[in-house]
Enzyme design. Structure first.
Site, short mmCIF file in Angstrom:
data_model
loop_
_atom_site.label_atom_id
_atom_site.label_comp_id
_atom_site.label_asym_id
_atom_site.label_seq_id
_atom_site.Cartn_x
_atom_site.Cartn_y
_atom_site.Cartn_z
N HIS A 64 1.61 3.71 -7.94
CA HIS A 64 1.82 5.08 -7.46
C HIS A 64 2.95 4.98 -6.44
CE1 HIS A 64 -2.49 6.03 -8.84
NE2 HIS A 64 -1.61 6.50 -9.71
N GLU A 99 2.38 5.23 -2.72
CA GLU A 99 1.40 4.35 -2.08
C GLU A 99 2.13 3.03 -1.85
OE1 GLU A 99 -2.04 4.51 -4.65
OE2 GLU A 99 -2.05 6.68 -4.55
N HIS A 156 -3.10 -0.23 -4.15
CA HIS A 156 -2.93 1.22 -3.95
C HIS A 156 -3.15 1.58 -2.49
CE1 HIS A 156 -3.02 2.60 -8.28
NE2 HIS A 156 -3.33 1.33 -8.39
N GLU A 183 -7.52 -0.55 -2.69
CA GLU A 183 -7.03 0.58 -1.90
C GLU A 183 -6.90 0.04 -0.48
OE1 GLU A 183 -6.40 3.59 -3.10
OE2 GLU A 183 -7.35 3.53 -5.08
ZN LIG Z 1 -2.99 4.86 -6.31
#
Ligand SMILES: [Zn+2]
Length: 466
Positions: free
Chosen positions: A86, A89, A213, A305
């Site tokens: 992404h 990110e 992420h 994350e």
């Molecule tokens: Zn992501």
């Protein structure tokens, strides 16, 4: 310099520590320079290669770190990190650039842990899978960054919703969840970046991976896709597990507990016990990358994350690096667990694509081109079987400890191995077609000498997969 000036310089340095150059956001040209710098500082253990281009033509660069870059050494596992899928990110991208430099620096300093890691592992680092999205997000800057700006690729597609959905096929296969094949038109359904990554996954026998992420702080493990549509919040307890559920939980915990604060669980206004979560129990998503890894390849991938802010300000990067450094290393070291070994034929040649099955886990992995395999497992005792078309399967009881992987080699005997009698009795396994059997019979009876036999056998593989 006069003594007084020395004091002033020291005082100034203490009051205004100069951040190392690396603790900054890297636009695309800067990222490429940073990777080239690692390559020039560690020329004997690194290789920079591109797996393809983004929609706007930026290279998807991978830095490989290994004692023999560019070469798969038998029994040396392949590992990968993927960042910035992404585009907005961005912490993963910066951490991976930092990691590459760190591995190089510490190798040059002869740090024993890092030297061992580089000698025993082939590490592939893709800092940015979505360099186009990154540039859009970076144009806005850290302060103005929103949830969506720069998330998708240049064509507006979310790359973590762009992998072929193998769950449907897997359900049709009634539970067979390994090496699920792709539809003929899979290429048309994927973006350039996704296509490049899939081809990359198919070219290397990756064993372990993480995909970085931001927007939360948690280690997320497969499956991401729930069996039925569910949302966030109160349905969190519904989980979608793989046959390797406990192993994935452990892998996620290795990251969360080695991380500075992820394991606390309370981050970004959310709570995840021990800093881990099953993907679907958080929120279900289809066509994600980690499920694809598990269903199509030998690779076990989790999704990390790493920051509440998708685009953290530059001054937070150093703290984030120190919060993640040990976790990034410890997670790579997990590739050296479980069992590994060779699947060999009667002439001690490696058998590619041999299937390694563990009796209590419904998820097989396969050997690589040279016949070596790697099966991550938790400590315990397992019945492990190696099989390949044309060979009698071999089953062994294996004891796996918590440390280095247990070495288990398999020596498979062909069904057509000629006994001492002049007319061999041939027993055929059900998976082998008669034409293949004849082909094998011919290759044994009409061609003598191992090299030709090897060649014939390889030709035979092409015509019948497992
Ligand atoms: Zn992501």
């Amino acid at each position: 310099m006069q003594p007084g000036l020395w004091k002033l310089a020291v005082l100034t340095a203490l009051l205004h520590p100069v951040l190392p150059l690396e603790f900054q956001h890297h636009r695309y040209p800067e990222m490429v320079s940073a990777l080239l710098r690692v390559q020039s500082e560690c020329p004997f253990i690194s290789r920079l290669y591109s797996i393809g281009r983004s929609a706007q033509g930026r290279h998807l660069y991978v830095l490989e770190l290994s004692d023999n870059p560019g070469i798969h050494e038998l029994l040396e596992p392949e590992f990968k990190y993927v960042g910035n899928m992404h585009g907005n990110e961005v912490l993963g991208r910066e951490l991976l650039i930092q990691l590459a430099q760190f591995l190089c620096d510490e190798y040059n300093r002869r740090n024993p842990r890092i030297t061992h890691l580089i000698h025993e592992t082939r590490i592939h680092i893709l800092p940015s899978m979505n360099p186009d999205g990154y540039e859009v997000a970076a144009d806005q800057g850290s302060e103005a960054n929103t949830y969506l700006t720069g998330r998708a690729n240049a064509r507006g597609v979310d790359l973590n919703r762009n992998f072929p959905d193998l769950h449907l096929a897997f359900q049709k296969l009634k539970g067979r969840n390994h090496h699920v094949s792709l539809d003929d038109n899979w290429r048309e359904q994927t973006e350039q970046e996704t296509y490049a990554v899939i081809r990359w996954m198919q070219s290397y026998n990756f064993v372990l991976s993480a995909n970085l992420h931001g927007g939360a702080v948690v280690a997320n493990y497969p499956f991401d896709k729930a069996t039925e549509p569910i949302g966030r919040g109160p349905y969190r307890r519904i989980i979608s597990t793989t046959p390797d559920h406990k192993l994935f939980q452990k892998l996620a915990k290795v990251y969360s507990y080695s991380h500075g604060w992820m394991h606390n669980g309370s981050n970004c206004g959310d709570y995840f016990p021990e800093g881990i979560t099953n993907g679907a129990s958080w929120y279900s998503l289809s066509r994600g990358m980690q499920d694809f890894n598990y269903l199509h390849t030998n690779c076990f991938e989790i999704t990390l994350e790493l920051s509440c802010k998708k685009f953290p300000p530059q001054h937070e990067l150093q703290r984030e690096w120190y919060g993640n450094r040990e976790a990034l290393l410890a997670f790579i070291e997990e590739v050296h667990k479980g069992i590994k070994g060779m699947v060999l034929d009667e002439n001690n040649n490696g058998i590619p694509k041999a299937v390694i099955s563990v009796s209590t886990i419904n998820h097989d992995i396969t050997s690589g081109i040279g016949g070596d395999y790697f099966r991550l497992l938790l400590p315990g005792k397992y019945m492990v079987t190696a099989s390949a078309p044309g060979y009698k399967g071999q089953t062994v009881l294996v004891s796996v400890g918590a440390g280095e992987p247990t070495r288990v080699d398999f020596h498979l005997v062909p069904f057509l191995a000629a006994p001492s009698t002049s007319v061999p009795t041939i027993s055929l396994p059900s998976v082998i077609t008669s034409s293949v059997s004849l082909h094998r019979l011919n290759s044994r009876t009409t061609k003598k000498g191992p090299p030709m036999l090897r060649e014939r056998r390889r030709t035979g593989w092409r015509f019948h997969g497992h």
